[in-house]
Design a protein around this motif. Structure first.
Motif, PDB file in Angstrom:
ATOM      1  N   TYR A   1      -4.734 -10.427   7.273  1.00  0.00           N
ATOM      2  CA  TYR A   1      -4.832  -8.964   7.371  1.00  0.00           C
ATOM      3  C   TYR A   1      -3.432  -8.372   7.524  1.00  0.00           C
ATOM      4  N   HIS A   2      -2.954  -7.747   6.445  1.00  0.00           N
ATOM      5  CA  HIS A   2      -1.639  -7.094   6.484  1.00  0.00           C
ATOM      6  C   HIS A   2      -1.651  -5.927   5.501  1.00  0.00           C
ATOM      7  N   LEU A   3      -0.578  -5.142   5.494  1.00  0.00           N
ATOM      8  CA  LEU A   3      -0.568  -3.900   4.715  1.00  0.00           C
ATOM      9  C   LEU A   3      -0.748  -4.137   3.222  1.00  0.00           C
ATOM     10  N   GLY A   4      -0.303  -5.283   2.711  1.00  0.00           N
ATOM     11  CA  GLY A   4      -0.488  -5.572   1.292  1.00  0.00           C
ATOM     12  C   GLY A   4      -1.936  -5.781   0.912  1.00  0.00           C
ATOM     13  N   ASN A   5      -2.773  -6.084   1.904  1.00  0.00           N
ATOM     14  CA  ASN A   5      -4.201  -6.301   1.646  1.00  0.00           C
ATOM     15  C   ASN A   5      -5.056  -5.127   2.127  1.00  0.00           C
ATOM     16  N   ILE A   6      -4.425  -3.985   2.322  1.00  0.00           N
ATOM     17  CA  ILE A   6      -5.151  -2.775   2.708  1.00  0.00           C
ATOM     18  C   ILE A   6      -4.754  -1.664   1.735  1.00  0.00           C
ATOM     19  N   LEU A   7      -5.746  -1.137   1.048  1.00  0.00           N
ATOM     20  CA  LEU A   7      -5.492  -0.098   0.051  1.00  0.00           C
ATOM     21  C   LEU A   7      -5.736   1.280   0.634  1.00  0.00           C
ATOM     22  N   GLU A   8      -5.025   2.244   0.064  1.00  0.00           N
ATOM     23  CA  GLU A   8      -5.139   3.632   0.520  1.00  0.00           C
ATOM     24  C   GLU A   8      -5.397   4.533  -0.671  1.00  0.00           C
ATOM     25  N   ASN A   9      -6.377   5.404  -0.519  1.00  0.00           N
ATOM     26  CA  ASN A   9      -6.701   6.358  -1.577  1.00  0.00           C
ATOM     27  C   ASN A   9      -7.210   7.642  -0.929  1.00  0.00           C
ATOM     28  N   GLU A  10      -6.361   8.681  -0.919  1.00  0.00           N
ATOM     29  CA  GLU A  10      -6.728   9.968  -0.318  1.00  0.00           C
ATOM     30  C   GLU A  10      -7.248   9.801   1.120  1.00  0.00           C
ATOM     31  N   ASN A  11      -6.434   9.140   1.932  1.00  0.00           N
ATOM     32  CA  ASN A  11      -6.701   8.937   3.366  1.00  0.00           C
ATOM     33  C   ASN A  11      -7.822   7.948   3.669  1.00  0.00           C
ATOM     34  N   GLU A  12      -8.403   7.355   2.629  1.00  0.00           N
ATOM     35  CA  GLU A  12      -9.395   6.305   2.841  1.00  0.00           C
ATOM     36  C   GLU A  12      -8.708   4.951   2.766  1.00  0.00           C
ATOM     37  N   LEU A  13      -8.998   4.085   3.733  1.00  0.00           N
ATOM     38  CA  LEU A  13      -8.411   2.748   3.764  1.00  0.00           C
ATOM     39  C   LEU A  13      -9.475   1.706   3.449  1.00  0.00           C
ATOM     40  N   THR A  14      -9.093   0.686   2.676  1.00  0.00           N
ATOM     41  CA  THR A  14     -10.033  -0.351   2.251  1.00  0.00           C
ATOM     42  C   THR A  14      -9.368  -1.717   2.355  1.00  0.00           C
ATOM     43  N   VAL A  15     -10.069  -2.680   2.936  1.00  0.00           N
ATOM     44  CA  VAL A  15      -9.552  -4.039   3.093  1.00  0.00           C
ATOM     45  C   VAL A  15      -9.932  -4.874   1.870  1.00  0.00           C
ATOM     46  N   ILE A  16      -8.955  -5.579   1.313  1.00  0.00           N
ATOM     47  CA  ILE A  16      -9.205  -6.422   0.138  1.00  0.00           C
ATOM     48  C   ILE A  16      -8.748  -7.856   0.411  1.00  0.00           C
ATOM     49  N   ASP A  17      -8.894  -8.706  -0.589  1.00  0.00           N
ATOM     50  CA  ASP A  17      -8.466 -10.104  -0.604  1.00  0.00           C
ATOM     51  C   ASP A  17      -9.125 -10.914   0.504  1.00  0.00           C
ATOM     52  N   TRP A  18     -10.308 -11.424   0.189  1.00  0.00           N
ATOM     53  CA  TRP A  18     -11.110 -12.180   1.154  1.00  0.00           C
ATOM     54  C   TRP A  18     -11.026 -13.682   0.899  1.00  0.00           C
ATOM     55  N   THR A  19      -9.927 -14.126   0.295  1.00  0.00           N
ATOM     56  CA  THR A  19      -9.740 -15.537  -0.010  1.00  0.00           C
ATOM     57  C   THR A  19      -9.798 -16.413   1.240  1.00  0.00           C
ATOM     58  N   ASN A  20      -9.297 -15.900   2.366  1.00  0.00           N
ATOM     59  CA  ASN A  20      -9.202 -16.699   3.595  1.00  0.00           C
ATOM     60  C   ASN A  20     -10.312 -16.404   4.602  1.00  0.00           C
ATOM     61  N   VAL A  21     -11.331 -15.671   4.193  1.00  0.00           N
ATOM     62  CA  VAL A  21     -12.412 -15.333   5.132  1.00  0.00           C
ATOM     63  C   VAL A  21     -13.092 -16.612   5.615  1.00  0.00           C
ATOM     64  N   GLN A  22     -13.421 -16.643   6.906  1.00  0.00           N
ATOM     65  CA  GLN A  22     -14.007 -17.842   7.512  1.00  0.00           C
ATOM     66  C   GLN A  22     -14.456 -17.532   8.942  1.00  0.00           C
ATOM     67  N   MET A  23     -15.177 -18.471   9.527  1.00  0.00           N
ATOM     68  CA  MET A  23     -15.439 -18.408  10.949  1.00  0.00           C
ATOM     69  C   MET A  23     -14.135 -18.704  11.680  1.00  0.00           C
ATOM     70  N   GLY A  24     -13.824 -17.892  12.672  1.00  0.00           N
ATOM     71  CA  GLY A  24     -12.549 -18.128  13.345  1.00  0.00           C
ATOM     72  C   GLY A  24     -12.428 -17.378  14.644  1.00  0.00           C
ATOM     73  N   ASP A  25     -11.219 -17.417  15.189  1.00  0.00           N
ATOM     74  CA  ASP A  25     -10.923 -16.773  16.470  1.00  0.00           C
ATOM     75  C   ASP A  25     -10.306 -15.406  16.207  1.00  0.00           C
ATOM     76  N   PRO A  26     -10.928 -14.331  16.683  1.00  0.00           N
ATOM     77  CA  PRO A  26     -10.392 -12.992  16.404  1.00  0.00           C
ATOM     78  C   PRO A  26      -8.993 -12.791  16.958  1.00  0.00           C
ATOM     79  N   ARG A  27      -8.643 -13.509  18.024  1.00  0.00           N
ATOM     80  CA  ARG A  27      -7.309 -13.357  18.616  1.00  0.00           C
ATOM     81  C   ARG A  27      -6.232 -13.822  17.642  1.00  0.00           C
ATOM     82  N   TYR A  28      -6.511 -14.882  16.889  1.00  0.00           N
ATOM     83  CA  TYR A  28      -5.540 -15.319  15.887  1.00  0.00           C
ATOM     84  C   TYR A  28      -5.440 -14.299  14.755  1.00  0.00           C
TER      85      TYR A  28
END
Length: 284
Positions: free
Chosen positions: A174-201
């Protein structure tokens, strides 16, 4: 698009394939994993991503997870179809949601933090049928770590202290390159690394990248937004930030993270200031 073997298709994609005759294709920044194009039609814009390089992810799993996230109101692209092209490469079609975030202020940082925490709060029962993967943390996020004992030794000690838990779905990058902006709307992209994990990491990796590529001041406010919501102690997140920083150092040796004129100096500053990283300076 008509040559792709669509395993999953929405009505929108069905209509697009059947009726659309005027399509404009514009290449987008594709990175190291896939070819990405913007498809402009008479009614809407879409993004087609084809993993025609080394990476061959489970695109159906990503599609199902994206469906679950979208149906629960998370800030993600609308999934429209997935399948394989004529060469067997995974492919996915989604909505077009703008361009990567370039500038952040405090309200936007707060929103970004809330968006990531909303992903972590996704009900797990909604992901039962999606095939959300679970990996060994070190082997997944620290490729070739055995080759670098100067990183491996402190890393293993920190991981043991962290008591990692696979508690929820995490984005993984999760970083700015994987967050898109369009007229004040933000969208998260690139789910290649999605998995069960620790939210703190997941939070710590995002904070470290904010520090390295934006500023320490922005990263500090960003961290405070996470701590306020979760009531984490600053020391707890600092431990995970140490782990995340070691990952960046490793990737600087085995991969190609962006390096600007002040990048290494910022990483050295993190290594020096983090209480868990006070050991012999690492080489880059």
């Amino acid at each position: 698009m008509r040559e792709i073997n669509w395993v999953e298709k929405t009505e929108t994609l069905e209509s697009l394939l059947e009726h659309e005759t005027t399509i404009q294709v514009v290449p987008l920044d594709s990175g190291l994993e896939a070819e990405v194009v913007k498809i402009t039609t008479s009614t809407a814009d879409y993004v087609l991503k084809i993993w025609n390089k080394e990476s061959k992810p489970n695109v159906q799993m990503q599609y199902q997870i994206l469906k679950a996230l979208y149906s629960h109101g998370r800030a993600v692209s609308v999934p429209l179809g997935c399948g394989t092209d004529r060469n067997g490469n995974p492919a996915m079609l989604t909505s077009y949601d703008g361009t990567p975030v370039q500038k952040v202020d405090q309200p936007k940082l707060m929103k970004l933090a809330m968006m990531l925490m909303d992903i972590h709060k996704l009900p797990m029962d909604s992901l039962i049928s999606s095939g959300l993967p679970s990996y060994d943390f070190v082997s997944y996020f620290f490729p070739r770590i055995d080759e670098f004992p100067d990183i491996q030794h402190p890393l293993m000690e920190l991981v043991q202290r962290a008591n990692l838990k696979q508690a929820c779905a995490i984005h993984g990058d999760y970083h700015l390159g994987n967050i898109l902006e369009n007229e004040n709307e933000l969208t998260v992209i690139d789910w290649t690394n999605v998995q069960m994990g620790d939210p703190r990491y997941d939070m710590a990796w995002s904070i470290i990248l904010m520090w390295i590529y934006v500023s320490e001041k922005r990263a500090s406010f960003y961290r405070a937004a996470f701590c306020a919501e979760h009531r984490y102690e600053a020391d707890e997140l600092q431990l995970f930030e140490a782990i995340a920083c070691l990952r960046w150092v490793l990737l600087s040796r085995v991969d190609h993270p962006p390096i600007r004129k002040d990048t290494i100096a910022r990483v050295r500053s993190i290594l020096k200031s983090n209480a868990y990283l006070k050991f012999k300076p690492l080489e880059f």
